[in-house]
Design an enzyme around this catalytic site. Structure first.
Site, PDB file in Angstrom:
ATOM      1  N   ASP A   1      16.364 -55.285 -11.676  1.00  0.00           N
ATOM      2  CA  ASP A   1      17.126 -54.393 -10.806  1.00  0.00           C
ATOM      3  C   ASP A   1      18.441 -55.045 -10.392  1.00  0.00           C
ATOM      4  O   ASP A   1      18.444 -56.074  -9.731  1.00  0.00           O
ATOM      5  CB  ASP A   1      16.267 -54.068  -9.571  1.00  0.00           C
ATOM      6  CG  ASP A   1      16.933 -53.099  -8.611  1.00  0.00           C
ATOM      7  OD1 ASP A   1      17.977 -52.522  -8.963  1.00  0.00           O
ATOM      8  OD2 ASP A   1      16.388 -52.910  -7.508  1.00  0.00           O
ATOM      9  N   GLY A   2      19.539 -54.402 -10.794  1.00  0.00           N
ATOM     10  CA  GLY A   2      20.867 -54.851 -10.371  1.00  0.00           C
ATOM     11  C   GLY A   2      21.746 -55.194 -11.552  1.00  0.00           C
ATOM     12  O   GLY A   2      21.409 -56.051 -12.378  1.00  0.00           O
ATOM     13  N   GLY A   3      22.859 -54.480 -11.679  1.00  0.00           N
ATOM     14  CA  GLY A   3      23.833 -54.783 -12.733  1.00  0.00           C
ATOM     15  C   GLY A   3      23.348 -54.474 -14.133  1.00  0.00           C
ATOM     16  O   GLY A   3      23.811 -55.078 -15.103  1.00  0.00           O
TER      17      GLY A   3
ATOM     18  N   GLY B   1      21.049 -55.501  -1.668  1.00  0.00           N
ATOM     19  CA  GLY B   1      21.920 -55.033  -0.589  1.00  0.00           C
ATOM     20  C   GLY B   1      22.870 -53.929  -0.987  1.00  0.00           C
ATOM     21  O   GLY B   1      23.153 -53.041  -0.205  1.00  0.00           O
TER      22      GLY B   1
ATOM     23  N   ASP C   1      15.907 -46.908  -3.014  1.00  0.00           N
ATOM     24  CA  ASP C   1      16.269 -48.177  -2.379  1.00  0.00           C
ATOM     25  C   ASP C   1      16.288 -48.050  -0.856  1.00  0.00           C
ATOM     26  O   ASP C   1      17.295 -47.664  -0.267  1.00  0.00           O
ATOM     27  CB  ASP C   1      17.648 -48.628  -2.870  1.00  0.00           C
ATOM     28  CG  ASP C   1      17.591 -49.229  -4.264  1.00  0.00           C
ATOM     29  OD1 ASP C   1      16.748 -50.114  -4.493  1.00  0.00           O
ATOM     30  OD2 ASP C   1      18.395 -48.809  -5.122  1.00  0.00           O
TER      31      ASP C   1
ATOM     32  N   SER D   1      18.224 -45.698 -10.029  1.00  0.00           N
ATOM     33  CA  SER D   1      18.535 -45.934  -8.617  1.00  0.00           C
ATOM     34  C   SER D   1      19.515 -44.885  -8.135  1.00  0.00           C
ATOM     35  O   SER D   1      20.607 -44.722  -8.677  1.00  0.00           O
ATOM     36  CB  SER D   1      19.135 -47.331  -8.433  1.00  0.00           C
ATOM     37  OG  SER D   1      19.765 -47.398  -7.165  1.00  0.00           O
TER      38      SER D   1
ATOM     39  N   HIS E   1      14.211 -44.381  -8.596  1.00  0.00           N
ATOM     40  CA  HIS E   1      14.135 -45.637  -7.836  1.00  0.00           C
ATOM     41  C   HIS E   1      14.760 -45.417  -6.459  1.00  0.00           C
ATOM     42  O   HIS E   1      15.944 -45.096  -6.354  1.00  0.00           O
ATOM     43  CB  HIS E   1      14.877 -46.729  -8.619  1.00  0.00           C
ATOM     44  CG  HIS E   1      14.836 -48.085  -8.016  1.00  0.00           C
ATOM     45  ND1 HIS E   1      13.792 -48.973  -8.216  1.00  0.00           N
ATOM     46  CD2 HIS E   1      15.716 -48.738  -7.218  1.00  0.00           C
ATOM     47  CE1 HIS E   1      14.045 -50.109  -7.583  1.00  0.00           C
ATOM     48  NE2 HIS E   1      15.208 -49.999  -6.959  1.00  0.00           N
TER      49      HIS E   1
ATOM     50  N   GLY F   1      26.213 -51.516  -7.835  1.00  0.00           N
ATOM     51  CA  GLY F   1      27.484 -51.816  -8.490  1.00  0.00           C
ATOM     52  C   GLY F   1      27.853 -53.286  -8.590  1.00  0.00           C
ATOM     53  O   GLY F   1      29.020 -53.610  -8.794  1.00  0.00           O
TER      54      GLY F   1
ATOM     55  N   HIS G   1      11.482 -49.017  -3.609  1.00  0.00           N
ATOM     56  CA  HIS G   1      11.852 -50.435  -3.463  1.00  0.00           C
ATOM     57  C   HIS G   1      12.179 -50.688  -1.992  1.00  0.00           C
ATOM     58  O   HIS G   1      13.244 -50.294  -1.512  1.00  0.00           O
ATOM     59  CB  HIS G   1      13.057 -50.722  -4.366  1.00  0.00           C
ATOM     60  CG  HIS G   1      13.578 -52.115  -4.281  1.00  0.00           C
ATOM     61  ND1 HIS G   1      14.803 -52.486  -4.804  1.00  0.00           N
ATOM     62  CD2 HIS G   1      13.056 -53.250  -3.741  1.00  0.00           C
ATOM     63  CE1 HIS G   1      15.002 -53.772  -4.590  1.00  0.00           C
ATOM     64  NE2 HIS G   1      13.966 -54.257  -3.936  1.00  0.00           N
TER      65      HIS G   1
HETATM   66  C1  DX5 Z   1      20.323 -53.379  -4.946  1.00  0.00           C
HETATM   67  C2  DX5 Z   1      19.367 -52.254  -5.267  1.00  0.00           C
HETATM   68  C3  DX5 Z   1      19.516 -51.764  -6.670  1.00  0.00           C
HETATM   69  C4  DX5 Z   1      20.881 -51.267  -7.001  1.00  0.00           C
HETATM   70  C5  DX5 Z   1      21.021 -50.945  -8.460  1.00  0.00           C
HETATM   71  O1  DX5 Z   1      20.047 -53.891  -3.704  1.00  0.00           O
HETATM   72  O2  DX5 Z   1      18.043 -52.676  -5.103  1.00  0.00           O
HETATM   73  O3  DX5 Z   1      18.507 -50.820  -6.973  1.00  0.00           O
HETATM   74  O4  DX5 Z   1      21.255 -50.192  -6.228  1.00  0.00           O
HETATM   75  O5  DX5 Z   1      22.310 -50.471  -8.678  1.00  0.00           O
HETATM   76  P1  DX5 Z   1      23.218 -50.975  -9.884  1.00  0.00           P
HETATM   77  O6  DX5 Z   1      22.515 -50.595 -11.141  1.00  0.00           O
HETATM   78  O7  DX5 Z   1      24.465 -50.215  -9.666  1.00  0.00           O
HETATM   79  O8  DX5 Z   1      23.384 -52.458  -9.746  1.00  0.00           O
HETATM   80 ZN    ZN Z   2      16.399 -51.432  -6.021  1.00  0.00          ZN
END
Ligand code: DX5
Ligand code: ZN
Length: 218
Positions: free
Chosen positions: A179-181, A146, A34, A7, A32, A149, A67
């Site tokens: 996706d996320g964290g 949204g 966003d 991402s 990825h 991090g 995404h």
């Molecule tokens: C959240 C996004 C993710 C996010 C991933 O809304 O869809 O793709 O940016 O970032 P990290 O890995 O930092 O959580």
């Molecule tokens: Zn994403």
């Protein structure tokens, strides 16, 4: 085999090209993208992501994993299909009706990309079950969409497990992306739960050595 999708949401403009290069040589599998419209989620990244996606398509051969966190799914499928992404994913919470969902699936297929449907933490798995044999990937959000991090919400991995069980029992051949964290620790939990594509933003972008970070995720 596990794949990694980077991402690029938090990449700074000044370092963008160098970071994209480091990610590619670090052996990520996809970029990825966003796309946020300021309506489906608060932030609006439409300009930035268009800019980054164009840059990447000029300098890299890797596939784009788009995404769409947008309400007007149809408009953005149109816009992004010109870049011939590997995958285009939209949210089931955005299309809402069966008719719109089916049309979005068809539109993405016609454009030549693989189809993903994403599901937010509060949405029940039942919502996407009717479409599983028509699509290529489910993107299980492991944070509230949204921003980058955030911390992975542990319950979302239960959803991944349930989905994995369901697709295995029903012989459905489909990718599961989270996706996320995602970091080195949560990556192994997500893989154990059944995910085979890991999106990582912060973990990769802030890594001192991107190749090592990618290897740890895999
Ligand atoms: C959240 C996004 C993710 C996010 C991933 O809304 O869809 O793709 O940016 O970032 P990290 O890995 O930092 O959580
Ligand atoms: Zn994403």
């Amino acid at each position: 085999m596990t794949e990694v999708s980077a991402s690029i949401l938090t990449v700074e403009k000044e370092n963008a090209v160098r970071t994209f290069y480091n990610l590619e040589t670090g052996k990520i599998n996809y970029f990825h993208i966003d796309v946020m419209d300021g309506k489906f989620v608060e932030r609006d990244t439409t300009e930035l992501m268009k800019d980054y996606a164009l840059t990447i398509s000029h300098i890299s051969n890797l596939g784009l994993d788009v995404h769409l966190m947008v309400e007007n799914v149809e408009e953005f499928i149109d816009e992004y299909s010109m870049l011939e992404p590997e995958i285009i994913t939209f949210h089931i919470e955005a299309t809402k009706t069966e008719e719109r969902t089916k049309n979005a699936i068809e539109e993405i297929k016609r454009s030549g990309s693989r189809v993903g449907i994403s599901i937010s933490p509060d949405t029940n798995l039942e919502e996407i079950k009717p479409y599983l044999n028509q699509i290529h990937m489910v993107l299980v959000m492991t944070v509230v969409p949204g921003k980058g991090g955030q911390k992975l919400i542990p319950e979302t991995l239960e959803k991944v497990k349930e989905l994995k069980k369901y697709i295995d029992e029903n012989n459905i051949d489909i990718d599961i992306e989270v996706d996320g964290g995602i970091n080195a620790e949560t990556a192994s939990l997500a893989q154990e739960a059944g995910a085979n594509i890991l999106v990582a933003g912060n973990y990769l972008i802030t890594a001192e050595n991107i190749s090592e970070a990618v290897a740890k995720l895999k």
